[in-house]
Design a protein around this motif. Sequence first.
Motif, PDB file in Angstrom:
ATOM      1  N   ALA A   1     -33.136 -56.372 -64.524  1.00 36.57           N
ATOM      2  CA  ALA A   1     -31.974 -57.079 -63.976  1.00 36.57           C
ATOM      3  C   ALA A   1     -32.228 -57.467 -62.512  1.00 36.57           C
ATOM      4  N   VAL A   2     -32.849 -56.558 -61.753  1.00 34.46           N
ATOM      5  CA  VAL A   2     -33.167 -56.858 -60.361  1.00 34.46           C
ATOM      6  C   VAL A   2     -34.175 -57.995 -60.282  1.00 34.46           C
ATOM      7  N   LEU A   3     -35.219 -57.950 -61.117  1.00 31.18           N
ATOM      8  CA  LEU A   3     -36.216 -59.022 -61.134  1.00 31.18           C
ATOM      9  C   LEU A   3     -35.583 -60.353 -61.498  1.00 31.18           C
ATOM     10  N   HIS A   4     -34.716 -60.371 -62.478  1.00 27.48           N
ATOM     11  CA  HIS A   4     -34.042 -61.605 -62.906  1.00 27.48           C
ATOM     12  C   HIS A   4     -33.167 -62.153 -61.777  1.00 27.48           C
ATOM     13  N   SER A   5     -32.457 -61.256 -61.101  1.00 25.08           N
ATOM     14  CA  SER A   5     -31.594 -61.660 -59.991  1.00 25.08           C
ATOM     15  C   SER A   5     -32.421 -62.266 -58.863  1.00 25.08           C
ATOM     16  N   ARG A   6     -33.546 -61.628 -58.521  1.00 25.17           N
ATOM     17  CA  ARG A   6     -34.413 -62.164 -57.469  1.00 25.17           C
ATOM     18  C   ARG A   6     -34.973 -63.524 -57.853  1.00 25.17           C
ATOM     19  N   SER A   7     -35.351 -63.669 -59.105  1.00 24.23           N
ATOM     20  CA  SER A   7     -35.885 -64.946 -59.576  1.00 24.23           C
ATOM     21  C   SER A   7     -34.838 -66.047 -59.436  1.00 24.23           C
TER      22      SER A   7
END
Length: 150
Positions: free
Chosen positions: A23-29
Motif C-alpha cells: 500500500a505504501v509503495l502504491h501510494s508513493r507511485s
Amino acid sequence: MHSFWIKTCNLLVLAALIFGYNAVLHSRSQEETITKLQNELTQQETEDSAASDAEAASPYADGTYTGKAQGYGGTVSVAVTIQDGTITDVAIVSAKQEDTAYFDAAKGVIDEILEAQTTEVDTVSGATFSSNGILHAVADALGKAEQANA
C-alpha cells in the motif's frame, strides 16, 4: 495446539506487513505520477504563456516590407518578411552599385538579423559600409512593419 496459534498469528502479522508495504509503495507511485503530471502541466503552461507573450509582444505586423538605405556604393534595397511577428526572411532586392566581393561578405549580417530578431548586430569586418547599408535598409523595412502594426 499452542504452536498452531503462534504460527497463525505470525502468518497474519506477516500478511499485514506485506499488504501495508504494498500500500505504501502504491501510494508513493501515485504521488510520483501526480508530481510528474503537475510538472508537465506547469511546463506546458509556461511554454504556452511564453509563446503567447512572444506573439503579443511582437511590434511587427505580418507581411513583406521593403526598406532602403545607403550602402558603400549606393542604395541598398531589401524585402523583409514577417510571419507570426517574427522576421523570417531578408532578401536583397537591389544593390547595383555595391562592390560584389564586399557585398557578398556583408550579406553575413542577414543570418545574424534572423537569429537575433533585431538589426542590433555587429557589422562584417572589412565590409562595414555595405553591412550598415543592409542593416539600415532592414531597419527601414521593420519601421514600416511597426507602423502597420500600430
